[in-house]
Design a protein around this motif. Structure first.
Motif: not given
Length: 293
Positions: A135, A144-146
């Protein structure tokens, strides 16, 4: 400043991070009538790369750039000469070198986070630490977020970001990149070039970046090494002194045009020679000969 191949070994006063000493690579190839011959892809390649340096490598098609990267990655062995990392011979693949290719080589059945964790599994990291580091590096490359997206759900640029994050996550000493942005559209390519420079500055990694593009070589590299036509040698190394802190578009400055012309001048005759050699050369009789031609 431009230095000759004979001077490249003395470009740094400190012990280089990566050193190539008289590296040669030759292949046995079978001709049309079954006769074997030797194809020399690289000859007497000598080059030093300092710790934390971003060096770009350009040369005409078929000059052995990708072959050189295979040797640096330990995927093949030199026919002569040696490659040293921190003074120790490179004898095979290792986690001290991260490789990023034009093809993303992501595992389609793993998410973006899972692909990054794959390399960390080889280091024996506990599951929680693997997930945290994956992460962290997804955030480093702007994803971020994928974390839970699969490769087929990502654009080409995103896939290459995952590939870069995967190589960085296991903390290699050197990042070896073989035309990683060549398949991307111009806008995405320029965006990733900027992102890569930012990542390199933040991490301090040593980077060797192979490219066909003169503009890309000048924009990314603090030095640009120019290779000859086959058999590939280091023809010259050009120091790139650009004000990267300026707010103006670096690619449109007179200084950028100056360095681009220097690299083009060194490369021009080699490209012409490579084209003449290709026209005079018989069609390859084997896939291996075609690959290294």
């Amino acid at each position: 400043m431009t230095t000759s191949a004979a001077d490249t070994a003395a470009t740094t006063t400190a012990e280089p991070k990566l050193r190539l000493e008289g590296v040669r690579r030759a292949f046995s190839v079978r001709g049309r009538k079954g006769a074997e011959s030797t194809l020399t892809a690289l000859e007497d390649v000598t080059l030093d790369i300092a710790a934390g340096e971003f060096l770009t490598l350009v040369g005409p098609s078929g000059c052995g750039k990708s072959t050189l990267l295979d040797l640096l990655g330990g995927l093949a062995a030199p026919s002569a000469g040696r490659i040293l990392l921190d003074g120790e011979p490179v004898t095979g693949p290792g986690l001290d070198r991260g490789l990023v290719f034009q093809q993303y080589a992501l595992l389609p059945w793993r998410t973006a986070q899972g692909n990054i964790e794959f390399g960390l599994e080889a280091k024996g990291l506990p599951r929680r630490e693997r997930a945290e580091r994956a992460r962290e590096y997804l955030a480093l490359v702007g994803l971020d977020g994928f974390a839970d997206r699969y490769p087929h759900e990502l654009s080409g640029g995103m896939k290459q970001r995952v590939a870069i994050a995967r190589s960085l996550a296991f903390d290699p000493e050197v990042l070896l990149m073989d035309e990683p942005f060549a398949a991307l559209d111009a806008q995405t390519r320029e965006s990733l070039q900027e992102e890569l420079l930012s990542i390199q500055q933040r991490t301090g990694k040593t980077v060797l970046f192979i490219t066909h593009g003169i503009d890309e070589a000048v924009y990314l590299g603090r030095r640009v090494a120019v290779m000859t036509s086959r058999p590939g040698r280091i023809k010259s190394v050009i120091d790139i002194d650009l004000d990267r802190s300026a707010e103006e578009d670096l690619r449109s400055t007179p200084a950028f045009a100056h360095y681009r012309h220097l690299v083009w001048r060194e490369l021009h005759d080699e490209v012409a020679q490579a084209q003449r050699s290709e026209l005079a050369r018989p069609a390859p009789a084997s896939a291996e000969e075609a690959d290294h031609g």
